[in-house]
Design an enzyme around this catalytic site. Sequence first.
Site, PDB file in Angstrom:
ATOM      1  N   VAL A   1       0.832  -1.209   0.000  1.00  0.00           N
ATOM      2  CA  VAL A   1       0.000   0.000   0.000  1.00  0.00           C
ATOM      3  C   VAL A   1       0.862   1.252   0.000  1.00  0.00           C
ATOM      4  CG1 VAL A   1      -1.698   1.325   1.309  1.00  0.00           C
ATOM      5  CG2 VAL A   1      -1.952  -1.150   1.093  1.00  0.00           C
TER       6      VAL A   1
ATOM      7  N   ASP B   1      11.007   3.695   5.787  1.00  0.00           N
ATOM      8  CA  ASP B   1      10.907   2.314   6.275  1.00  0.00           C
ATOM      9  C   ASP B   1      12.071   2.054   7.214  1.00  0.00           C
ATOM     10  OD1 ASP B   1      10.873  -0.751   6.277  1.00  0.00           O
ATOM     11  OD2 ASP B   1       9.187  -0.309   4.964  1.00  0.00           O
TER      12      ASP B   1
ATOM     13  N   LYS C   1      15.878  -2.760   2.355  1.00  0.00           N
ATOM     14  CA  LYS C   1      14.796  -2.448   1.422  1.00  0.00           C
ATOM     15  C   LYS C   1      14.944  -1.021   0.882  1.00  0.00           C
ATOM     16  CE  LYS C   1      10.412  -3.592   2.299  1.00  0.00           C
ATOM     17  NZ  LYS C   1       9.009  -3.508   2.824  1.00  0.00           N
TER      18      LYS C   1
ATOM     19  N   GLU D   1      -7.540   2.229   1.643  1.00  0.00           N
ATOM     20  CA  GLU D   1      -7.187   1.939   0.248  1.00  0.00           C
ATOM     21  C   GLU D   1      -8.124   0.862  -0.309  1.00  0.00           C
ATOM     22  OE1 GLU D   1      -5.844  -1.055  -0.887  1.00  0.00           O
ATOM     23  OE2 GLU D   1      -5.611  -2.046   1.062  1.00  0.00           O
TER      24      GLU D   1
ATOM     25  N   LYS E   1     -14.035   0.252   4.752  1.00  0.00           N
ATOM     26  CA  LYS E   1     -13.048  -0.677   4.201  1.00  0.00           C
ATOM     27  C   LYS E   1     -13.378  -2.123   4.564  1.00  0.00           C
ATOM     28  CE  LYS E   1      -9.076  -2.386   2.735  1.00  0.00           C
ATOM     29  NZ  LYS E   1      -8.713  -2.512   1.327  1.00  0.00           N
TER      30      LYS E   1
ATOM     31  N   PHE F   1     -17.136 -10.846  -8.901  1.00  0.00           N
ATOM     32  CA  PHE F   1     -16.899 -11.682  -7.726  1.00  0.00           C
ATOM     33  C   PHE F   1     -17.926 -12.813  -7.599  1.00  0.00           C
ATOM     34  CE2 PHE F   1     -14.472  -7.932  -6.875  1.00  0.00           C
ATOM     35  CZ  PHE F   1     -13.356  -8.398  -6.193  1.00  0.00           C
TER      36      PHE F   1
ATOM     37  N   GLY G   1     -14.441 -21.104  -7.364  1.00  0.00           N
ATOM     38  CA  GLY G   1     -13.069 -21.571  -7.490  1.00  0.00           C
ATOM     39  C   GLY G   1     -12.608 -22.251  -6.221  1.00  0.00           C
TER      40      GLY G   1
ATOM     41  N   CYS H   1      -5.932  -9.180   2.145  1.00  0.00           N
ATOM     42  CA  CYS H   1      -7.084  -8.391   2.603  1.00  0.00           C
ATOM     43  C   CYS H   1      -8.259  -9.223   3.077  1.00  0.00           C
ATOM     44  CB  CYS H   1      -7.541  -7.447   1.481  1.00  0.00           C
ATOM     45  SG  CYS H   1      -6.340  -6.143   1.107  1.00  0.00           S
TER      46      CYS H   1
END
Length: 453
Positions: free
Chosen positions: A11, A30, A35, A154, A210, A255, A259, A266
């Site tokens: 994100v 970070d 990284k 998000e 969210k 959606f 499957g 998430c």
Amino acid sequence: MKICVIGTGYVGLVAGTCFAESGNTVVCVDVNEEKIAGLREGVIPIYEPGLKEMVIRNSAEGRLTFTTDLAAAVKTSLVNFIAVGTPPGEDGSADLKYVLDVARAIGSHMEGFKIIVDKSTVPVGTADQVRRAVQEELDRRGVSYEFDVVSNPEFLKEGAAIDDFMKPDRVVIGVDNVRTAELMKELYSPFMRKTNRMILMDVRSAEMTKYAANAMLATRISFMNQIANLCERMGADVSAVREGIGSDSRIGYDFLFPGVGYGGSCFPKDVKALVRTAEECGYDFMLLKAVEEVNERQKMLIPEKILRHFSGDRAGESRPLAGKTIAVWGLSFKPRTDDMREAPSIVVIERLLAEGASVRAHDPEAVKEAQKIFGDRIAYSCSSPYDILAGADALAIVTEWNEYRNPDFERIAEQLRTPVIFDGRNLYNPRRLKEMGFIYHGIGRNGSGFVEK
């Protein structure tokens, strides 16, 4: 606008890069020095189409920088996004340790007015905790600065995150201050040029939005998987059923693909967290508990189909897969990502290994992540999917990468020991494969296969 994004995970890195692309000055922070050093050299720690090129371009043009110095980044930035992880605790609740650590760090270093934005997926009431943590640090320092805490969840789909951010379906802003609302509208205005898709609301409603969105999508997936399982027992074809119900404008087609269950960073985490949130306020969210249970069962469907198939060949044997080799196409939880968090492939492969099978797996992007999970217990390929087929006893499709949608079936049949396909994503037409001599096992497709899907 000067922006600080704390956390360079999926994100944070996407958000920071897209804000820089729209002309802002962005510094991404970070604690992981390795990284940050890699990002400065254009080494992207995740696979997301288009992200690497955008990072390199904005870094070269000076709009995007990377650092481990949070103090300096906070002091020079007006808007500070918190985009660190919120891993599930043992009880399923979101662990806010990292979020609150960042909030305290902001309070320790801020000078002047700041907007603090929760970009991480956090439960209702987190903004209040962030506000307290910042204020406690200011009180400890003996200083008084204004700040506002905003919820800005998000809604990015892995594999399409750049487009989702640059051309959003909606941008949800939870804010309690008119001045801050105007500043957030200004920040997102480049992404609203065609139509205004910004939704302003109170902070707690934004936090709930969210979780509610992801829980609804997870519910649709589990519902359709149950319909598919019922179709198998009743002799119906779930592809035809999906066509029939999806044409209802109140339902739609999104959606509703059956499957092997949902995975990723998430849906599993957010469903668990919302169930736990409900429990904390004395509410039994029975529907979401069922959604979660259905999903866990669905991940076992392909190995159970494989076991049933080979049990017929070796009746009476306690381990019918012993000595069998199963080729698996797809490791990531969805296409166009290397993310294997909660991936159905993990459950599928672990069960096959436990039953004595040898497993060979192909994935265009997720092999390195899979090696962290399985080590040398399975064989891998990231080049051609056909590399893993020679002498295998069956092929199982677990992730619907485009590379798998229209393969050379004659080549598959030639290389497999027996022409058996377990299609966990319903990519292929059952009638066509049966006419070609394959034994085909899909999800909810024991009907006529009339619909050409």
